[in-house]
Design a protein around this motif. Structure first.
Motif, PDB file in Angstrom:
ATOM      1  N   LEU A  44       0.743  -1.356   0.218  1.00  0.00           N
ATOM      2  CA  LEU A  44      -0.054  -0.177   0.503  1.00  0.00           C
ATOM      3  C   LEU A  44       0.841   0.927   0.003  1.00  0.00           C
ATOM      4  O   LEU A  44       2.130   1.404   0.220  1.00  0.00           O
ATOM      5  N   LYS A  45       0.545   2.091  -1.232  1.00  0.00           N
ATOM      6  CA  LYS A  45       1.071   3.892  -0.958  1.00  0.00           C
ATOM      7  C   LYS A  45       0.289   4.856  -0.761  1.00  0.00           C
ATOM      8  O   LYS A  45      -1.511   4.290   0.010  1.00  0.00           O
ATOM      9  N   SER A  46       0.266   5.362   0.361  1.00  0.00           N
ATOM     10  CA  SER A  46      -0.177   6.380   1.257  1.00  0.00           C
ATOM     11  C   SER A  46      -0.044   7.748   0.715  1.00  0.00           C
ATOM     12  O   SER A  46       1.545   8.333   0.352  1.00  0.00           O
ATOM     13  N   VAL A  47      -0.976   8.269   1.119  1.00  0.00           N
ATOM     14  CA  VAL A  47      -0.750  10.284   1.863  1.00  0.00           C
ATOM     15  C   VAL A  47      -1.521  10.482   2.673  1.00  0.00           C
ATOM     16  O   VAL A  47      -2.964  10.428   2.946  1.00  0.00           O
ATOM     17  N   THR A 273      -3.505   5.377  -0.835  1.00  0.00           N
ATOM     18  CA  THR A 273      -5.272   5.980  -0.211  1.00  0.00           C
ATOM     19  C   THR A 273      -5.044   7.170   1.123  1.00  0.00           C
ATOM     20  O   THR A 273      -3.082   7.058   1.090  1.00  0.00           O
ATOM     21  N   ASP A 274      -5.369   7.680   1.837  1.00  0.00           N
ATOM     22  CA  ASP A 274      -5.213   8.336   2.071  1.00  0.00           C
ATOM     23  C   ASP A 274      -4.476   7.538   3.625  1.00  0.00           C
ATOM     24  O   ASP A 274      -4.112   6.591   3.944  1.00  0.00           O
ATOM     25  N   SER A 275      -3.686   7.701   5.197  1.00  0.00           N
ATOM     26  CA  SER A 275      -2.800   7.586   5.569  1.00  0.00           C
ATOM     27  C   SER A 275      -3.446   6.952   6.422  1.00  0.00           C
ATOM     28  O   SER A 275      -3.211   5.454   6.922  1.00  0.00           O
ATOM     29  N   ALA A 276      -4.702   6.912   6.980  1.00  0.00           N
ATOM     30  CA  ALA A 276      -5.983   6.282   7.923  1.00  0.00           C
ATOM     31  C   ALA A 276      -6.413   4.247   7.125  1.00  0.00           C
ATOM     32  O   ALA A 276      -6.437   3.785   7.968  1.00  0.00           O
ATOM     33  N   LEU A 277      -6.657   4.690   6.097  1.00  0.00           N
ATOM     34  CA  LEU A 277      -6.796   3.504   5.470  1.00  0.00           C
ATOM     35  C   LEU A 277      -5.906   2.672   5.183  1.00  0.00           C
ATOM     36  O   LEU A 277      -5.353   2.082   4.275  1.00  0.00           O
ATOM     37  N   ALA A 278      -4.352   3.179   5.259  1.00  0.00           N
ATOM     38  CA  ALA A 278      -3.317   2.240   4.836  1.00  0.00           C
ATOM     39  C   ALA A 278      -2.840   1.481   5.038  1.00  0.00           C
ATOM     40  O   ALA A 278      -1.596   1.486   5.448  1.00  0.00           O
ATOM     41  N   SER A 279      -3.499   0.781   5.876  1.00  0.00           N
ATOM     42  CA  SER A 279      -3.275  -1.146   6.234  1.00  0.00           C
ATOM     43  C   SER A 279      -4.349  -1.580   5.652  1.00  0.00           C
ATOM     44  O   SER A 279      -5.484  -1.467   5.674  1.00  0.00           O
ATOM     45  N   VAL A 280      -4.167  -3.255   5.710  1.00  0.00           N
ATOM     46  CA  VAL A 280      -5.137  -4.276   5.550  1.00  0.00           C
ATOM     47  C   VAL A 280      -5.912  -4.499   6.313  1.00  0.00           C
ATOM     48  O   VAL A 280      -7.124  -4.814   6.330  1.00  0.00           O
ATOM     49  N   ASN A 281      -6.210  -3.917   7.670  1.00  0.00           N
ATOM     50  CA  ASN A 281      -6.714  -3.833   8.466  1.00  0.00           C
ATOM     51  C   ASN A 281      -7.418  -2.505   8.131  1.00  0.00           C
ATOM     52  O   ASN A 281      -9.066  -3.168   8.647  1.00  0.00           O
ATOM     53  N   SER A 282      -7.245  -1.908   8.102  1.00  0.00           N
ATOM     54  CA  SER A 282      -8.217   0.034   7.541  1.00  0.00           C
ATOM     55  C   SER A 282      -9.309  -0.542   6.874  1.00  0.00           C
ATOM     56  O   SER A 282     -10.121  -0.331   7.062  1.00  0.00           O
ATOM     57  N   LEU A 283      -8.895  -1.126   5.531  1.00  0.00           N
ATOM     58  CA  LEU A 283      -8.909  -1.163   3.961  1.00  0.00           C
ATOM     59  C   LEU A 283      -9.949  -2.367   4.914  1.00  0.00           C
ATOM     60  O   LEU A 283     -11.573  -2.910   4.701  1.00  0.00           O
ATOM     61  N   VAL A 284      -9.721  -3.269   5.637  1.00  0.00           N
ATOM     62  CA  VAL A 284     -10.964  -4.557   5.771  1.00  0.00           C
ATOM     63  C   VAL A 284     -11.839  -3.754   6.909  1.00  0.00           C
ATOM     64  O   VAL A 284     -13.516  -4.168   6.358  1.00  0.00           O
ATOM     65  N   ALA A 285     -12.140  -2.748   7.026  1.00  0.00           N
ATOM     66  CA  ALA A 285     -13.170  -2.418   8.771  1.00  0.00           C
ATOM     67  C   ALA A 285     -13.564  -1.460   7.257  1.00  0.00           C
ATOM     68  O   ALA A 285     -14.628  -1.839   7.451  1.00  0.00           O
ATOM     69  N   LEU A 286     -13.029  -0.402   6.387  1.00  0.00           N
ATOM     70  CA  LEU A 286     -13.745  -0.435   5.620  1.00  0.00           C
ATOM     71  C   LEU A 286     -14.774  -0.475   4.685  1.00  0.00           C
ATOM     72  O   LEU A 286     -16.072  -0.174   4.268  1.00  0.00           O
ATOM     73  N   ALA A 287     -14.452  -2.553   3.971  1.00  0.00           N
ATOM     74  CA  ALA A 287     -15.267  -3.849   3.388  1.00  0.00           C
ATOM     75  C   ALA A 287     -15.788  -3.585   4.049  1.00  0.00           C
ATOM     76  O   ALA A 287     -16.844  -3.870   3.842  1.00  0.00           O
ATOM     77  N   GLN A 288     -15.971  -3.630   5.550  1.00  0.00           N
ATOM     78  CA  GLN A 288     -17.341  -4.053   6.600  1.00  0.00           C
ATOM     79  C   GLN A 288     -17.805  -3.457   6.289  1.00  0.00           C
ATOM     80  O   GLN A 288     -19.496  -3.588   6.882  1.00  0.00           O
TER      81      GLN A 288
END
Length: 367
Positions: A44-47, A273-288
């Motif tokens: 993941l790349k982030s800003v 993504t933005d830095s708050a989304l830049a992890s597998v855990n965060s992306l999984v949480a968003l998908a949920q």
């Protein structure tokens, strides 16, 4: 974000493909889980949008609703040049911009496409190197990304809409093509032939299953169909999004660990993504949060615009419809029906006009 507690029906599981993809490590064996997590996380790349924008922003919603700015970049760097062709002078613009609004109980989502040629007031920004970018009274929306990067695009979208962009996701040409190939392509139906030498798309009328490069050409097509405007191209992009949701929901990721890993690896390599989304855990949480939303709960509209008085090749927000649209989303209300009813027609799915019937000949007079 408020926790979503509703149990999705089978028909509502399409967006769960995203969760499945980024959660590939949960399906793989325990011995590989650590490696899988690190691999996907490292892709993941982030800003850091929040750090660059500070506090002078619209207030975040407190009712559980949230907004995501999704951008498609026309960068020609890396593998993009071979796919896209052309030259942007070493810069990149956001040729696709969508505001995704998810309602408070996460049972519905509205997507608003912002035409790239919309003239807007562009706020003062700070670019990635810390250099100040002066404000502009009238600038094309897609120039914000070129001038000040992702943070400036987010700031411009927030000023335009009055909505807080809680998250940011970007995909470039190569990333989009990889994602389409990873899920097995996308099926589209056209009622007219499309021949666009600029995008390289050449399709007869009918149903087509497109690979990644063809799908990219489809969403970039402008001159080969309809009136050649960006508004027509946006309609093709909406059609593609729906096709991808249907394809992702039907490839059996949960029962195919190899496919699951492939899609997860491709997804995390293809987005910024933005830095708050830049992890597998965060992306999984968003998908949920999105798992209860399927095509029947997804509304896609284009921001109401009209030709700019000073430049007929540009557009401006059409009032009062544009303000009514943004106000509805801010109030977590459905898109106004007046906005839905006035949407442009998809130029690839026009209804063929029946040929005029020739008048019947009068019977010859008998001698």
């Amino acid at each position: 974000m408020a926790e979503h507690k509703r149990v999705p029906s089978r028909r509502r599981k399409l967006l769960r493909a995203v969760a499945c993809a980024v959660a590939a490590l949960t399906v793989l064996g325990a011995g590989a889980a650590g490696y899988a997590y690190l691999r996907l996380d490292g892709n993941l790349k982030s800003v850091d949008i929040d750090a660059r924008l500070g506090t002078a922003r619209p207030a975040a919603a407190v009712d559980g609703s949230f907004n995501v700015l999704v951008l498609g970049s026309d960068s020609r760097s890396g593998g993009n040049a071979d796919l896209a062709g052309g030259d942007t002078g070493g810069t990149a613009r956001s040729d696709t911009a969508m505001v995704l609004h998810v309602n408070q109980d996460h049972s519905r989502a509205d997507v608003v496409s912002i035409p790239r040629d919309t003239l807007v007031p562009r706020p003062e920004c700070t670019d990635a190197k810390g250099k100040a970018v002066p404000a502009a009274k009238r600038a094309m929306f897609n120039s914000a990304y070129e001038s000040g990067g992702a943070a400036c695009a987010v700031k411009t979208a927030e000023q335009l809409s009055g909505l807080r962009m809680d998250h940011y996701v970007e995909v470039d040409f190569a990333g989009f093509a990889r994602l389409v190939d990873a899920i097995g392509g996308a099926t589209v139906t056209t009622t007219v032939a499309i021949h666009d030498k600029d995008s390289g798309l050449d399709l007869p009328a009918g149903e087509h299953h497109l690979d990644g490069q063809q799908a990219l050409a489809f969403v970039r097509t402008r001159h080969g169909v309809g009136d050649g405007s960006d508004l027509g191209r946006i309609e093709l992009q909406k059609q593609m999004v729906r096709s991808l949701l249907q394809q992702a929901g039907g490839i059996g990721l949960l029962t195919n660990p190899v496919k699951l890993w492939s899609v997860g690896d491709t997804l995390t390599r293809s987005i910024t993504t933005d830095s708050a989304l830049a992890s597998v855990n965060s992306l999984v949480a968003l998908a949920q949060e999105l798992k209860g939303i399927g095509p029947d709960q997804l509304s896609m509209v284009t921001l109401p615009v009209e030709p700019a008085p000073t430049d007929r090749d540009r557009v401006v927000q059409q009032q009062p419809q544009a303000d009514q649209l943004w106000a509805a989303l801010k109030a977590d209300a459905p898109v106004p029906q007046a906005v839905v009813a006035a949407q442009p027609q998809n130029p690839a799915q026009v209804t063929p006009t029946a040929p005029a019937t020739a008048p019947a000949k009068a019977p010859a007079k008998r001698p």
